[in-house]
Design a protein around this motif. Structure first.
Motif, PDB file in Angstrom:
ATOM      1  N   HIS A 180      47.044  24.855  56.036  1.00 46.00           N
ATOM      2  CA  HIS A 180      47.892  25.084  57.211  1.00 46.00           C
ATOM      3  C   HIS A 180      47.742  26.525  57.701  1.00 46.00           C
ATOM      4  O   HIS A 180      47.652  26.775  58.912  1.00 46.00           O
ATOM      5  CB  HIS A 180      49.361  24.801  56.871  1.00 46.00           C
ATOM      6  N   ALA A 181      47.730  27.494  56.754  1.00 48.78           N
ATOM      7  CA  ALA A 181      47.603  28.900  57.141  1.00 48.78           C
ATOM      8  C   ALA A 181      46.251  29.175  57.794  1.00 48.78           C
ATOM      9  O   ALA A 181      46.158  29.883  58.804  1.00 48.78           O
ATOM     10  CB  ALA A 181      47.799  29.799  55.913  1.00 48.78           C
ATOM     11  N   ILE A 182      45.172  28.621  57.218  1.00 55.34           N
ATOM     12  CA  ILE A 182      43.832  28.845  57.774  1.00 55.34           C
ATOM     13  C   ILE A 182      43.730  28.259  59.173  1.00 55.34           C
ATOM     14  O   ILE A 182      43.134  28.864  60.079  1.00 55.34           O
ATOM     15  CB  ILE A 182      42.770  28.247  56.841  1.00 55.34           C
ATOM     16  N   GLU A 183      44.320  27.086  59.394  1.00 60.54           N
ATOM     17  CA  GLU A 183      44.279  26.483  60.727  1.00 60.54           C
ATOM     18  C   GLU A 183      45.080  27.299  61.735  1.00 60.54           C
ATOM     19  O   GLU A 183      44.896  27.146  62.944  1.00 60.54           O
ATOM     20  CB  GLU A 183      44.789  25.044  60.657  1.00 60.54           C
ATOM     21  N   ARG A 184      45.957  28.187  61.264  1.00 65.03           N
ATOM     22  CA  ARG A 184      46.663  29.118  62.145  1.00 65.03           C
ATOM     23  C   ARG A 184      45.956  30.471  62.201  1.00 65.03           C
ATOM     24  O   ARG A 184      46.509  31.442  62.698  1.00 65.03           O
ATOM     25  CB  ARG A 184      48.108  29.322  61.664  1.00 65.03           C
ATOM     26  N   ASP A 185      44.719  30.548  61.628  1.00 63.08           N
ATOM     27  CA  ASP A 185      43.942  31.794  61.574  1.00 63.08           C
ATOM     28  C   ASP A 185      44.645  32.856  60.747  1.00 63.08           C
ATOM     29  O   ASP A 185      44.474  34.053  60.979  1.00 63.08           O
ATOM     30  CB  ASP A 185      43.648  32.326  62.980  1.00 63.08           C
ATOM     31  N   ASP A 186      45.431  32.422  59.760  1.00 60.43           N
ATOM     32  CA  ASP A 186      46.071  33.342  58.826  1.00 60.43           C
ATOM     33  C   ASP A 186      45.326  33.257  57.500  1.00 60.43           C
ATOM     34  O   ASP A 186      45.479  32.308  56.735  1.00 60.43           O
ATOM     35  CB  ASP A 186      47.544  32.954  58.639  1.00 60.43           C
ATOM     36  N   PHE A 187      44.471  34.269  57.219  1.00 55.55           N
ATOM     37  CA  PHE A 187      43.658  34.271  56.007  1.00 55.55           C
ATOM     38  C   PHE A 187      44.232  35.197  54.929  1.00 55.55           C
ATOM     39  O   PHE A 187      43.576  35.463  53.932  1.00 55.55           O
ATOM     40  CB  PHE A 187      42.226  34.715  56.336  1.00 55.55           C
ATOM     41  N   SER A 188      45.456  35.688  55.159  1.00 54.68           N
ATOM     42  CA  SER A 188      46.037  36.645  54.216  1.00 54.68           C
ATOM     43  C   SER A 188      46.353  36.021  52.875  1.00 54.68           C
ATOM     44  O   SER A 188      46.481  36.712  51.869  1.00 54.68           O
ATOM     45  CB  SER A 188      47.323  37.243  54.819  1.00 54.68           C
ATOM     46  N   GLN A 189      46.513  34.677  52.827  1.00 52.86           N
ATOM     47  CA  GLN A 189      46.859  34.013  51.564  1.00 52.86           C
ATOM     48  C   GLN A 189      45.633  33.623  50.739  1.00 52.86           C
ATOM     49  O   GLN A 189      45.770  33.046  49.663  1.00 52.86           O
ATOM     50  CB  GLN A 189      47.686  32.755  51.855  1.00 52.86           C
ATOM     51  N   CYS A 190      44.431  33.917  51.253  1.00 51.78           N
ATOM     52  CA  CYS A 190      43.199  33.478  50.570  1.00 51.78           C
ATOM     53  C   CYS A 190      42.841  34.350  49.371  1.00 51.78           C
ATOM     54  O   CYS A 190      42.034  33.960  48.536  1.00 51.78           O
ATOM     55  CB  CYS A 190      42.027  33.475  51.557  1.00 51.78           C
ATOM     56  N   GLY A 191      43.405  35.559  49.311  1.00 51.70           N
ATOM     57  CA  GLY A 191      43.092  36.452  48.193  1.00 51.70           C
ATOM     58  C   GLY A 191      41.889  37.337  48.440  1.00 51.70           C
ATOM     59  O   GLY A 191      41.323  37.880  47.496  1.00 51.70           O
ATOM     60  N   GLY A 192      41.480  37.500  49.687  1.00 48.03           N
ATOM     61  CA  GLY A 192      40.341  38.360  49.993  1.00 48.03           C
ATOM     62  C   GLY A 192      39.273  37.630  50.790  1.00 48.03           C
ATOM     63  O   GLY A 192      39.259  36.397  50.872  1.00 48.03           O
ATOM     64  N   ASP A 193      38.355  38.418  51.385  1.00 46.62           N
ATOM     65  CA  ASP A 193      37.309  37.841  52.232  1.00 46.62           C
ATOM     66  C   ASP A 193      36.397  36.903  51.468  1.00 46.62           C
ATOM     67  O   ASP A 193      35.938  35.886  52.003  1.00 46.62           O
ATOM     68  CB  ASP A 193      36.464  38.967  52.874  1.00 46.62           C
ATOM     69  N   PHE A 194      36.114  37.221  50.219  1.00 47.12           N
ATOM     70  CA  PHE A 194      35.188  36.391  49.454  1.00 47.12           C
ATOM     71  C   PHE A 194      35.731  34.965  49.320  1.00 47.12           C
ATOM     72  O   PHE A 194      35.032  33.984  49.575  1.00 47.12           O
ATOM     73  CB  PHE A 194      34.962  37.008  48.063  1.00 47.12           C
ATOM     74  N   TYR A 195      37.016  34.846  48.935  1.00 48.69           N
ATOM     75  CA  TYR A 195      37.607  33.521  48.791  1.00 48.69           C
ATOM     76  C   TYR A 195      37.796  32.845  50.146  1.00 48.69           C
ATOM     77  O   TYR A 195      37.655  31.627  50.265  1.00 48.69           O
ATOM     78  CB  TYR A 195      38.951  33.629  48.063  1.00 48.69           C
ATOM     79  N   ALA A 196      38.125  33.651  51.173  1.00 44.37           N
ATOM     80  CA  ALA A 196      38.292  33.075  52.506  1.00 44.37           C
ATOM     81  C   ALA A 196      36.998  32.429  52.978  1.00 44.37           C
ATOM     82  O   ALA A 196      37.000  31.335  53.550  1.00 44.37           O
ATOM     83  CB  ALA A 196      38.745  34.153  53.494  1.00 44.37           C
TER      84      ALA A 196
END
Length: 254
Positions: free
Chosen positions: A33-49
């Motif tokens: 849900h967060a990614i579909e809102r362009d919120d990548f802050s919960q991914c734990g960093g660019d690598f995981y995103a």
């Protein structure tokens, strides 16, 4: 259209709910849900995103590499890869040279032996005074530089693998960790999360290139040889495992 909007529209076009997409990608529903809102802050960093974007895009029918490239363009570009030496080498054992710190016990023993020799010479010489130099054992002073740390050991050569190129990689996850595995031609073998406690085995001709999101979370066996963890806890590590080159046959003498 943003990355999140593209992924959400592709999911709906594929007829998938967020729950079904979570089951296929093993990405939490809240994170989707967060990614579909362009919120990548919960991914734990660019690598995981990048890993989540790649997995979701693949399942919903989008080009994974194109979506990851778009993510990199918006978030500062692709990080520089970490180069690592191959653990496969020729069958000839590697001679490991170790730098050793000075052995002060040995130095003191030699100095004392010299003092004893001078004493014997003086005694046997009778009344004549034989000038002797005062010999003192070398003692480290605060101004002396500390001994150099031991040079890192190179990985030992692995033998026992099939000649001709087959590499068998076994990975056991102590903690859940994302892996990206490709063969030596760049073809993707696996990309995803290996759950804690799980063990998986992959095979590829000539070798494999592997990216570990957490070098301390897994332990490896390559062609039956235990290599332990490829890195430290939380360290992103790239490794290449190449098959040993076949050795030329020697013709019998005579």
């Amino acid at each position: 259209m943003s990355i999140g909007s593209s992924l959400a529209e592709a999911r709906r076009s594929a007829g998938l709910t967020v729950g079904e997409l979570s089951a296929r990608t093993r990405v939490r529903e809240a994170l989707i849900h967060a990614i579909e809102r362009d919120d990548f802050s919960q991914c734990g960093g660019d690598f995981y995103a990048r890993g989540h974007v790649r997995n979701i895009a693949k399942v919903v029918g989008l080009d994974p590499e194109a979506m990851v490239h778009e993510y990199d363009e918006l978030h500062g570009g692709v990080p520089l890869p970490v180069r690592a030496a191959s653990v496969f080498q020729a069958d000839t054992p590697i001679k490991i040279r170790e730098s050793r710190s000075p052995n002060w016990t040995t130095a003191m023993g030699v100095a004392l032996a010299i003092v004893v020799v001078f004493g014997v010479v003086k005694t046997m010489g009778g009344g004549e005074e034989t000038p002797t130099a005062e010999v003192r054992p070398a003692v480290p002073s605060p101004s002396m530089p500390a001994a150099a740390p031991e040079a890192p050991r190179k990985p030992a050569a692995l033998t026992g693998g099939r000649r001709g190129g087959l590499v068998v990689l076994q990975v056991k996850a102590r903690r859940s960790s994302w892996l990206d595995i490709k063969d030596m031609t760049g073809r993707k073998v696996f990309s995803g999360v290996l759950e804690a406690g799980k063990t998986s085995v992959w095979r590829a001709d000539k070798g494999m290139q592997v990216t570990f999101s957490d070098g301390g979370a897994v332990s490896l066996q390559v062609n039956g040889k235990n290599l332990g963890a490829p890195g430290r806890r939380g360290q992103v590590v790239n490794r290449a495992y190449e098959a040993p080159a076949p050795q030329p046959r020697q013709s019998p003498e005579g």
